[in-house]
Write an enzyme that holds these catalytic residues in place. Sequence first.
Site, mmCIF file in Angstrom:
data_model
loop_
_atom_site.group_PDB
_atom_site.id
_atom_site.type_symbol
_atom_site.label_atom_id
_atom_site.label_comp_id
_atom_site.label_asym_id
_atom_site.label_seq_id
_atom_site.Cartn_x
_atom_site.Cartn_y
_atom_site.Cartn_z
ATOM 1 N N CYS A 42 0.682 -1.298 0.058
ATOM 2 C CA CYS A 42 0.150 -0.120 0.113
ATOM 3 C C CYS A 42 0.858 1.299 0.097
ATOM 4 O O CYS A 42 0.271 2.449 -0.193
ATOM 5 C CB CYS A 42 -0.952 0.061 1.238
ATOM 6 S SG CYS A 42 -0.031 -0.099 2.711
ATOM 7 N N ASP A 93 2.441 2.643 2.458
ATOM 8 C CA ASP A 93 2.568 3.298 3.628
ATOM 9 C C ASP A 93 3.808 3.218 4.337
ATOM 10 O O ASP A 93 4.325 2.198 4.216
ATOM 11 C CB ASP A 93 1.235 2.848 4.739
ATOM 12 C CG ASP A 93 -0.259 2.978 4.243
ATOM 13 O OD1 ASP A 93 -0.118 3.711 3.065
ATOM 14 O OD2 ASP A 93 -0.976 2.484 4.780
ATOM 15 N N CYS A 146 -2.607 3.851 7.015
ATOM 16 C CA CYS A 146 -4.173 3.707 7.169
ATOM 17 C C CYS A 146 -4.520 4.011 8.866
ATOM 18 O O CYS A 146 -3.613 3.685 9.382
ATOM 19 C CB CYS A 146 -4.724 2.553 6.733
ATOM 20 S SG CYS A 146 -3.905 0.933 7.694
ATOM 21 N N CYS A 173 -1.494 -4.506 7.930
ATOM 22 C CA CYS A 173 -0.766 -3.226 8.461
ATOM 23 C C CYS A 173 -0.037 -3.684 9.794
ATOM 24 O O CYS A 173 0.773 -2.798 10.092
ATOM 25 C CB CYS A 173 -2.054 -2.426 8.936
ATOM 26 S SG CYS A 173 -3.112 -2.718 7.400
#
Length: 141
Positions: A33, A35, A58, A102
């Site tokens: 992603c 991130d 996120c 995540c």
Amino acid sequence: MYSEKVMEHFANPRNVGELETANAVGEVGNAKCGDIMKIYMKIENDIITDVSFKTFGCGAAVATSSMATELVKGKTLKEALNITNKAVTEALDGLPNEKIHCSVLAEQAIRAAITDYYKQQGNDPLPLVGCDLDCEGCGGH
Ligand code: FES
């Protein structure tokens, strides 16, 4: 979808920002992603006496960063290295399956900061591995 704890850590993340007294920093990115998570640590006599984070990511990444800093504070380096993404997720009362990747960022960022510290001490750096997830969220480290 998210537990109350996740929402609470997302709304009021602990230990946010740069730590001026840090003597170890770990930065990792999620290949899936994009991130990014950065963890700052103040390490004294092999104990993490202070810690903070900055996360560009996120809500789940922010909540796991926040919880990860809470979990490592006051711990020895060895204890901190044993903190897995599973432990961080459990401490948050779980994450939706599609958000588990995540939490890998937090585990990797802890390891990256400790590796940075070991490098500075002239010791062999530890490998940036440790998770056994099969989600490819981190690029298959
Ligand atoms: Fe990127 Fe959560 S979607 S870390």
